[in-house]
Design a protein around this motif. Structure first.
Motif, short mmCIF file in Angstrom:
data_model
loop_
_atom_site.label_atom_id
_atom_site.label_comp_id
_atom_site.label_asym_id
_atom_site.label_seq_id
_atom_site.Cartn_x
_atom_site.Cartn_y
_atom_site.Cartn_z
N CYS A 57 0.83 -1.20 0.00
CA CYS A 57 0.00 0.00 0.00
C CYS A 57 0.87 1.25 0.00
N THR A 58 2.02 1.16 0.65
CA THR A 58 2.97 2.27 0.64
C THR A 58 3.33 2.64 -0.79
N ALA A 59 3.61 1.63 -1.61
CA ALA A 59 3.94 1.87 -3.02
C ALA A 59 2.78 2.54 -3.74
N ALA A 60 1.56 2.11 -3.45
CA ALA A 60 0.39 2.71 -4.09
C ALA A 60 0.26 4.19 -3.72
N LEU A 61 0.52 4.51 -2.45
CA LEU A 61 0.47 5.91 -2.02
C LEU A 61 1.56 6.73 -2.71
N GLU A 62 2.73 6.14 -2.85
CA GLU A 62 3.82 6.85 -3.53
C GLU A 62 3.47 7.09 -5.00
N MET A 63 2.86 6.11 -5.64
CA MET A 63 2.42 6.28 -7.02
C MET A 63 1.39 7.41 -7.13
N ALA A 64 0.47 7.45 -6.17
CA ALA A 64 -0.56 8.50 -6.19
C ALA A 64 0.08 9.88 -6.09
N ALA A 65 1.08 10.01 -5.21
CA ALA A 65 1.76 11.30 -5.06
C ALA A 65 2.47 11.70 -6.35
N LEU A 66 3.08 10.74 -7.02
CA LEU A 66 3.73 11.01 -8.30
C LEU A 66 2.70 11.41 -9.36
N LEU A 67 1.58 10.71 -9.38
CA LEU A 67 0.58 10.95 -10.41
C LEU A 67 -0.01 12.36 -10.35
N ILE A 68 -0.21 12.87 -9.15
CA ILE A 68 -0.83 14.20 -9.05
C ILE A 68 0.22 15.31 -9.04
N GLY A 69 1.49 14.92 -9.17
CA GLY A 69 2.54 15.93 -9.31
C GLY A 69 2.89 16.67 -8.05
N ILE A 70 2.84 15.99 -6.91
CA ILE A 70 3.27 16.62 -5.66
C ILE A 70 4.76 16.94 -5.77
N GLU A 71 5.13 18.15 -5.36
CA GLU A 71 6.52 18.61 -5.50
C GLU A 71 6.90 19.50 -4.33
N PRO A 72 8.18 19.84 -4.21
CA PRO A 72 8.61 20.71 -3.11
C PRO A 72 7.80 22.01 -3.07
N GLY A 73 7.43 22.39 -1.87
CA GLY A 73 6.61 23.59 -1.68
C GLY A 73 5.14 23.29 -1.53
N ASP A 74 4.71 22.10 -1.97
CA ASP A 74 3.31 21.72 -1.81
C ASP A 74 3.02 21.28 -0.38
N GLU A 75 1.74 21.34 -0.01
CA GLU A 75 1.26 20.85 1.28
C GLU A 75 0.12 19.87 1.03
N VAL A 76 0.05 18.86 1.87
CA VAL A 76 -1.02 17.88 1.78
C VAL A 76 -1.61 17.68 3.17
N ILE A 77 -2.90 17.86 3.29
CA ILE A 77 -3.59 17.73 4.58
C ILE A 77 -3.96 16.28 4.82
N MET A 78 -3.65 15.79 6.01
CA MET A 78 -3.92 14.41 6.39
C MET A 78 -4.10 14.34 7.90
N PRO A 79 -4.71 13.27 8.41
CA PRO A 79 -4.82 13.14 9.87
C PRO A 79 -3.46 12.81 10.48
N SER A 80 -3.24 13.26 11.68
CA SER A 80 -2.03 12.88 12.40
C SER A 80 -2.10 11.42 12.83
N TYR A 81 -3.32 10.92 13.04
CA TYR A 81 -3.47 9.55 13.50
C TYR A 81 -3.51 8.60 12.31
N THR A 82 -2.32 8.24 11.86
CA THR A 82 -2.18 7.33 10.73
C THR A 82 -0.78 6.74 10.76
N PHE A 83 -0.52 5.82 9.84
CA PHE A 83 0.78 5.19 9.74
C PHE A 83 1.73 6.11 8.96
N SER A 84 3.02 5.90 9.14
CA SER A 84 4.01 6.77 8.53
C SER A 84 3.95 6.77 7.00
N SER A 85 3.44 5.71 6.40
CA SER A 85 3.39 5.64 4.93
C SER A 85 2.57 6.78 4.33
N THR A 86 1.50 7.19 5.01
CA THR A 86 0.67 8.27 4.49
C THR A 86 1.50 9.53 4.32
#
Length: 382
Positions: A57-86
């Protein structure tokens, strides 16, 4: 008396024969017949544009980040209560995870936090389905639409869950699910990228194949394949896919059995919640139906957790706590930020314990867990 483990991977009985068939076929690398079988099954089940099987699943999350073009300077909102892979999927792209608080009855992201965390640098929202229970995707998508943001669901725990009657993980642009040995449906290690927005399908095939157009070549669309984009080795082997193919067919029976146990725990501990100050997971409603992945309780205070876990161990029952909130972790402080603080997350995470739950767990075992839980609560003065 036999010890009751915290979890036990379910086996269908057909896994070895399926692996032997893959070996006999002499096709052991990824993207073979068993990979295609799993992907087709998931696409039919989920009704999405495409599923890409991955080695985690970690690989799938990394693919998703690549697909949407996340890059330096971007921010992504997520819960603090999650695994490090997120968070790692974001950090590996040089971007910043922005941590939101949770709500204590589901441990999912507090949607009320999201809008206040949006800045001009925000690129996406990554809600997590804790314990297989989807968060309020309608509200999350409405916020995302209003601000032009992309939604990626970390649905690692959610195969077999539904939101508003549709499969979990299909209410966003992209989602990731897990088949790790601790999940309901397993392949040892494994995962999948769920692609609901068709615009990502073609590039996802390239990213998964180390940045090459090999998938197009195998489909006869080009006469040779070459390096065309960034990418990595995200495919699982055919041996993993062969194991998973058997597991997927048992998804409904596994989900039914785990939900039976989940409901039994909640019914049996309902009175204890009032007596001992427990917070139980929210009751199942028609909007968000989990898959029975985790049954957790919040003890009355954090000081009770260590003695609770120790006493349950003495009863021969393995229980566990869960995540350290990411905003309090060393890497979370280094790479992320929590502008609003996460007080509910800090409080709930310190009080949370998970009870044993796995497919095939008998009534005698679940009854013993309930009995030991109630006895332990009395013994520790809860």
């Amino acid at each position: 008396m036999a010890e009751i483990p915290f979890t036990r991977p379910h086996l269908t009985g057909g896994e070895l024969a399926s692996i032997a068939e893959a070996i006999d076929g002499r096709r052991l690398g990824g993207a073979g017949r068993f990979t295609q079988t799993c992907e087709s099954w998931l696409e039919r089940r989920l009704g999405c544009a495409r599923v890409s099987l991955t080695h985690s699943c970690t690989a799938a999350l990394e693919m998703a980040a690549l697909l949407i073009g996340i890059e330096p300077g971007d921010e992504v909102i997520m819960p603090s209560y999650t695994f490090s892979s997120t968070a790692n999927a974001v950090v590996l792209r040089g971007a910043t995870p922005v941590f939101a608080d949770c709500v204590s009855d589901t441990m999912n992201i507090d949607v009320d936090d999201i809008e206040a965390l949006i800045t001009p640098a925000t690129k996406a929202i990554m809600p997590v389905h804790y314990a297989g229970r989807p968060p309020d995707m309608d509200r999350i998508n409405a916020i995302a639409d209003a601000h032009g943001l992309i939604v990626i669901e970390d649905a690692a725990q959610s195969l077999g869950s539904t939101y508003k009657g549709a499969p979990a993980g299909t209410h966003s642009h992209l989602a990731a699910i897990s088949f790790h040995e601790t999940k309901n449906v397993v392949s040892g290690e494994g995962g999948a990228l769920i692609i609901s927005d068709p615009c990502y399908v073609e590039r996802a095939a390239i990213l998964r194949e180390k940045g090459t157009n090999r998938a197009a070549f195998m489909d006869g669309l080009v006469d040779k394949y070459t390096w065309v984009d960034v990418g990595s080795s995200y495919l699982p082997s055919e041996l993993v896919a062969a194991f998973l193919a058997q597991q997927l067919e048992a998804t409904d029976s596994i989900t039914k059995d785990r939900l039976r146990l989940w409901r039994a725990y909640r019914d049996a501990l309902g009175e204890a919640a009032d007596t001992h100050g427990l917070i139980l997971p929210a009751r199942i409603d028609a909007d968000a139906v989990p898959n029975g992945h985790i049954f957790h309780v919040l003890l009355a205070n954090a000081d009770q957790r260590a003695p609770f876990l120790n006493r349950m161990k003495e009863h021969g029952i393995q229980c566990s706590f869960h995540y350290v909130p990411l905003h309090t972790a060393p890497a979370g402080k280094r790479f992320g930020r929590a502008p609003l603080g996460c007080p509910t997350t800090e409080d709930a995470a310190a009080r949370l314990v998970r009870l044993p739950l796995f497919a095939g767990m008998g009534e005698a075992e679940s009854g013993r867990v309930v009995e030991a839980t109630l006895e332990t609560l009395k013994e520790i003065g809860a």
